[in-house]
Design a protein around this motif. Structure first.
Motif, PDB file in Angstrom:
ATOM      1  N   UNK A  70       2.258 -21.786  -8.451  1.00  8.97           N
ATOM      2  CA  UNK A  70       3.188 -21.226  -7.586  1.00  8.97           C
ATOM      3  C   UNK A  70       3.663 -19.691  -7.809  1.00  8.97           C
ATOM      4  N   UNK A  71       3.397 -19.082  -6.690  1.00  8.75           N
ATOM      5  CA  UNK A  71       3.903 -17.370  -6.941  1.00  8.75           C
ATOM      6  C   UNK A  71       5.147 -17.095  -6.064  1.00  8.75           C
ATOM      7  N   UNK A  72       5.930 -16.271  -6.555  1.00  6.07           N
ATOM      8  CA  UNK A  72       7.114 -15.608  -5.888  1.00  6.07           C
ATOM      9  C   UNK A  72       6.649 -14.623  -5.172  1.00  6.07           C
ATOM     10  N   UNK A  73       6.422 -14.815  -3.762  1.00  2.81           N
ATOM     11  CA  UNK A  73       5.939 -13.818  -2.910  1.00  2.81           C
ATOM     12  C   UNK A  73       7.301 -13.095  -2.214  1.00  2.81           C
ATOM     13  N   UNK A  74       7.363 -11.572  -2.225  1.00  4.84           N
ATOM     14  CA  UNK A  74       8.616 -10.888  -1.619  1.00  4.84           C
ATOM     15  C   UNK A  74       8.755 -11.313  -0.424  1.00  4.84           C
ATOM     16  N   UNK A  75      10.169 -11.431   0.257  1.00  7.52           N
ATOM     17  CA  UNK A  75      10.168 -11.483   1.501  1.00  7.52           C
ATOM     18  C   UNK A  75       9.950  -9.984   2.150  1.00  7.52           C
ATOM     19  N   UNK A  76       9.341 -10.205   3.446  1.00 10.05           N
ATOM     20  CA  UNK A  76       9.070  -8.753   4.115  1.00 10.05           C
ATOM     21  C   UNK A  76      10.338  -7.875   3.997  1.00 10.05           C
ATOM     22  N   UNK A  77      11.404  -8.592   4.748  1.00  6.28           N
ATOM     23  CA  UNK A  77      12.594  -7.540   4.806  1.00  6.28           C
ATOM     24  C   UNK A  77      13.211  -6.933   3.560  1.00  6.28           C
ATOM     25  N   UNK A  78      12.939  -7.728   2.441  1.00  2.92           N
ATOM     26  CA  UNK A  78      13.605  -7.028   0.996  1.00  2.92           C
ATOM     27  C   UNK A  78      12.399  -6.218   0.645  1.00  2.92           C
ATOM     28  N   UNK A  79      10.901  -6.564   0.722  1.00  4.55           N
ATOM     29  CA  UNK A  79      10.101  -5.527   0.249  1.00  4.55           C
ATOM     30  C   UNK A  79      10.342  -4.345   1.102  1.00  4.55           C
ATOM     31  N   UNK A  80      10.587  -4.430   2.366  1.00  7.57           N
ATOM     32  CA  UNK A  80      10.359  -3.282   3.318  1.00  7.57           C
ATOM     33  C   UNK A  80      11.672  -2.312   2.613  1.00  7.57           C
ATOM     34  N   UNK A  81      12.847  -2.910   2.378  1.00 11.03           N
ATOM     35  CA  UNK A  81      14.099  -2.136   1.891  1.00 11.03           C
ATOM     36  C   UNK A  81      13.668  -1.464   0.451  1.00 11.03           C
ATOM     37  N   UNK A  82      12.990  -2.290  -0.267  1.00  7.63           N
ATOM     38  CA  UNK A  82      12.683  -1.612  -1.456  1.00  7.63           C
ATOM     39  C   UNK A  82      11.829  -0.407  -1.471  1.00  7.63           C
ATOM     40  N   UNK A  83      10.643  -0.594  -0.287  1.00 11.36           N
ATOM     41  CA  UNK A  83       9.877   0.482  -0.369  1.00 11.36           C
ATOM     42  C   UNK A  83      10.615   1.748   0.147  1.00 11.36           C
ATOM     43  N   UNK A  84      11.466   1.560   1.059  1.00  6.84           N
ATOM     44  CA  UNK A  84      12.193   2.598   1.542  1.00  6.84           C
ATOM     45  C   UNK A  84      13.331   3.521   0.498  1.00  6.84           C
ATOM     46  N   UNK A  85      13.598   2.592  -0.413  1.00  5.82           N
ATOM     47  CA  UNK A  85      14.330   3.136  -1.578  1.00  5.82           C
ATOM     48  C   UNK A  85      13.759   3.846  -2.430  1.00  5.82           C
ATOM     49  N   UNK A  86      12.361   3.870  -2.394  1.00  6.53           N
ATOM     50  CA  UNK A  86      11.679   4.514  -3.544  1.00  6.53           C
ATOM     51  C   UNK A  86      11.442   6.119  -3.448  1.00  6.53           C
TER      52      UNK A  86
ATOM     53  N   UNK B 215       0.918  -1.064  -0.125  1.00  9.93           N
ATOM     54  CA  UNK B 215       0.145  -0.065  -0.015  1.00  9.93           C
ATOM     55  C   UNK B 215       0.875   1.415  -0.025  1.00  9.93           C
ATOM     56  N   UNK B 216       2.016   1.105   0.533  1.00 10.08           N
ATOM     57  CA  UNK B 216       2.768   2.324   0.500  1.00 10.08           C
ATOM     58  C   UNK B 216       3.646   2.673  -0.611  1.00 10.08           C
ATOM     59  N   UNK B 217       3.394   1.786  -1.559  1.00  5.55           N
ATOM     60  CA  UNK B 217       4.066   1.740  -2.901  1.00  5.55           C
ATOM     61  C   UNK B 217       3.045   2.695  -3.982  1.00  5.55           C
ATOM     62  N   UNK B 218       3.344   3.302  -4.828  1.00  4.08           N
ATOM     63  CA  UNK B 218       2.637   3.809  -5.884  1.00  4.08           C
ATOM     64  C   UNK B 218       2.511   2.812  -7.053  1.00  4.08           C
ATOM     65  N   UNK B 219       1.537   2.069  -7.044  1.00  5.32           N
ATOM     66  CA  UNK B 219       1.393   1.217  -8.171  1.00  5.32           C
ATOM     67  C   UNK B 219       0.074   0.450  -7.975  1.00  5.32           C
ATOM     68  N   UNK B 220      -0.854  -0.029  -8.827  1.00  4.39           N
ATOM     69  CA  UNK B 220      -1.845  -0.628  -9.095  1.00  4.39           C
ATOM     70  C   UNK B 220      -1.680  -2.199  -8.758  1.00  4.39           C
ATOM     71  N   UNK B 221      -0.694  -2.789  -9.212  1.00  6.83           N
ATOM     72  CA  UNK B 221      -0.304  -4.140  -9.091  1.00  6.83           C
ATOM     73  C   UNK B 221       1.313  -4.175  -9.220  1.00  6.83           C
ATOM     74  N   UNK B 222       1.781  -5.274  -8.718  1.00  4.26           N
ATOM     75  CA  UNK B 222       3.120  -5.533  -8.625  1.00  4.26           C
ATOM     76  C   UNK B 222       3.445  -6.951  -9.295  1.00  4.26           C
ATOM     77  N   UNK B 223       4.486  -6.835 -10.315  1.00  6.42           N
ATOM     78  CA  UNK B 223       4.838  -7.936 -10.820  1.00  6.42           C
ATOM     79  C   UNK B 223       5.886  -8.989 -10.044  1.00  6.42           C
ATOM     80  N   UNK B 224       5.502 -10.254 -10.124  1.00 10.03           N
ATOM     81  CA  UNK B 224       6.464 -11.153  -9.694  1.00 10.03           C
ATOM     82  C   UNK B 224       6.584 -12.318 -10.508  1.00 10.03           C
TER      83      UNK B 224
END
Length: 214
Positions: free
Chosen positions: A198-214, A175-184
Motif C-alpha cells: 500500500x502506498x500513501x498517495x497525496x490528495x489532489x487539493x493538498x498537493x496543489x496547495x503544496x505546489x503553490x507554496x513552493x 511535473x510542476x515541482x522541481x524533483x526527480x522523485x517524491x517521498x511518501x
C-alpha cells in the motif's frame, strides 16, 4: 512308534487325494510399488520433455508407470506453467535514490491505496523485501501505455504504479515541482501467504496547495 506315525500320515495323504486348484490358497498379491518421484518433480520432468505440452494418453501412461495420479500431475503442470509465465512477465526496474532530487511529500494529506501492477514488477517472494513504509513516486511521462504514469519504488526497486485514475490528476502537479522523485509513506499488509503493498498517495487539493507554496 515313529514307524506307525509315518504310516498313518501316508495313509491319510493317499485317502485325501490331490488338492484341487479351487482349494489351493491363492498366492498373495505383490504389493504395488509406491511412487518413485514426487508429483512436482515429475511435472517438472514432463514439462522439460514436452515443452509444447504432453497429450493425455502419454500423460496417463507415464503416470501409471511411476504410480502417480494423472489429475495431480496435470494440475502441477498447469501451476508450474502459470508460475513460469508470471516470472517471464516481470520487468525489474531500479533507481539510485542517492542520485535523485527527492521532494518530501510525507507531511501532506494523503490516502492509502493499493499499489497496482505488482505482478509485473516483482516476484511474489520479493514483495516483503522491497515493500515497506517508505516509497518514492517517480513520473514516467514516456510510458507507452500511459503518459500520466506514476511508478512506485521501494528500496530502489520499482514495485508497481499508482492507480491510473489518480495518476491522471496528480501527474501535472508533480511535473510542476522541481524533483526527480517524491517521498511518501506506505505499508505492507500480509494477507495469507502473499504480502500486499500500500502506498500513501497525496490528495489532489493538498498537493496543489503544496505546489503553490513552493
Amino acid at each position: 512308534m515313529g514307524i506307525f506315525r509315518d504310516l498313518i500320515d501316508t495313509t491319510r495323504a493317499i485317502l485325501a487325494g490331490p488338492q484341487s486348484a479351487a482349494e489351493a490358497p491363492a498366492p498373495a498379491a505383490a504389493p504395488r510399488p509406491g511412487p518413485r518421484v514426487t508429483v512436482d518433480a515429475f511435472a517438472r520432468q514432463l514439462r522439460a520433455e514436452f515443452p509444447d505440452g504432453v497429450d493425455a494418453p502419454t500423460l496417463w501412461d507415464r503416470c501409471e508407470a511411476v504410480g502417480l495420479d494423472m489429475a495431480d500431475v496435470d494440475r502441477a503442470i498447469d501451476e508450474q506453467t502459470y508460475a513460469a509465465e508470471r516470472a517471464a512477465q516481470v520487468n525489474p526496474s531500479q533507481v539510485d535514490p542517492a542520485a535523485l532530487t527527492v521532494v518530501d511529500l510525507t507531511g501532506i494529506d494523503a490516502v492509502r491505496m493499493r499499489v497496482k501492477g505488482i505482478t509485473f514488477a516483482l516476484h511474489d517472494n520479493e514483495r516483503a523485501r522491497f515493500g515497506g513504509t517508505d516509497y518514492l513516486l517517480v513520473r514516467e511521462p514516456g510510458n507507452a501505455h500511459d503518459p500520466h504514469a506514476i511508478a512506485v519504488y521501494g528500496r530502489g526497486r520499482r514495485v508497481g504504479y499508482v492507480a491510473a485514475s489518480r495518476a491522471a490528476a496528480l501527474a501535472p502537479l508533480l511535473d510542476s515541482l522541481e524533483g526527480d522523485a517524491f517521498r511518501v509513506g506506505g505499508a505492507v499488509v500480509t494477507e495469507g501467504r502473499t504480502p500486499r503493498l500500500w502506498v500513501d498517495v497525496p490528495r489532489v487539493p493538498a498537493l496543489r496547495a503544496f505546489a503553490r507554496s513552493r
